[in-house]
Structure formats: structure tokens, C-alpha cells
Design a protein around this motif. Structure first.
Motif, PDB file in Angstrom:
ATOM      1  N   SER A  88      35.673 111.984  84.894  1.00 50.66           N
ATOM      2  CA  SER A  88      36.272 110.682  85.166  1.00 50.66           C
ATOM      3  C   SER A  88      37.474 110.814  86.098  1.00 50.66           C
ATOM      4  CB  SER A  88      36.695 110.013  83.859  1.00 50.66           C
ATOM      5  OG  SER A  88      37.331 108.789  84.113  1.00 50.66           O
TER       6      SER A  88
ATOM      7  N   SER B 123      36.516 103.935  82.808  1.00 48.45           N
ATOM      8  CA  SER B 123      35.880 105.100  83.405  1.00 48.45           C
ATOM      9  C   SER B 123      35.856 106.272  82.429  1.00 48.45           C
ATOM     10  CB  SER B 123      36.618 105.496  84.688  1.00 48.45           C
ATOM     11  OG  SER B 123      36.122 106.696  85.210  1.00 48.45           O
TER      12      SER B 123
ATOM     13  N   SER C 179      40.773 102.891  84.629  1.00 51.79           N
ATOM     14  CA  SER C 179      40.862 104.266  84.136  1.00 51.79           C
ATOM     15  C   SER C 179      40.315 104.392  82.716  1.00 51.79           C
ATOM     16  CB  SER C 179      42.312 104.745  84.167  1.00 51.79           C
ATOM     17  OG  SER C 179      42.798 104.788  85.480  1.00 51.79           O
TER      18      SER C 179
ATOM     19  N   LEU D 105      37.955 108.979  89.682  1.00 52.02           N
ATOM     20  CA  LEU D 105      39.113 108.127  89.929  1.00 52.02           C
ATOM     21  C   LEU D 105      39.932 108.652  91.106  1.00 52.02           C
ATOM     22  CD1 LEU D 105      40.217 107.401  86.263  1.00 52.02           C
ATOM     23  CD2 LEU D 105      39.195 105.784  87.876  1.00 52.02           C
TER      24      LEU D 105
END
Length: 77
Positions: free
Chosen positions: A60, A15, A12, A64
Motif C-alpha cells: 500500500s 488503501s 491511505s 501511495l
């Protein structure tokens, strides 16, 4: 179990940083001078940074979430 959370956190964070950098590079190519008053350089840069973070984080989060959804498809069958 802790390893999974650590891997997810690293994915995370990576990203988010990558998409924030991409958004920054894209927004740098746009000429925003016409939208801001003269002698308001600090405010213009602050707004550009905030827009970059918002755009990069949103994109992002989409990617995700898409990865999580695609991983959940195995439970469908």
C-alpha cells in the motif's frame, strides 16, 4: 487545506485495508502447516496476521508513494 488532509487520510486508510485484505486472501492459499510445530496454532495465526499486515502495508505504501510521485510530475514541465 484541511479537506486535502482528510481526503489523503481516507485514501491511505482505504488503501491499507484493501491491500491487507488482498494479502490475507493470498496468504490463506498457502499451506504453512509444515513450517509450524504441532499444537502451536495460536502462534502460527499470530505470525500469519503480522506477516499479512506487514505485506499489505508495504504494498500500500508503494502504491501511495507512486501516486504522489506521479502527481509531482506536473512540476517537471
Amino acid at each position: 487545506m484541511e479537506q486535502y488532509f482528510a481526503e489523503e487520510a481516507i485514501l491511505s486508510m482505504t488503501s491499507h485495508l484493501i491491500f491487507i485484505i488482498i494479502a490475507w486472501r493470498v496468504l490463506q492459499s498457502i499451506n504453512f502447516d509444515a513450517f509450524f510445530r504441532k499444537n502451536k496454532v495460536f502462534e502460527a495465526r499470530a505470525l500469519l496476521i503480522l506477516v499479512t499486515i506487514a505485506l499489505g502495508t508495504t504494498v500500500s505504501n508503494f502504491f501511495l508513494d507512486f501516486i504522489k510521485w506521479s502527481n509531482s510530475l506536473i512540476y517537471l514541465f
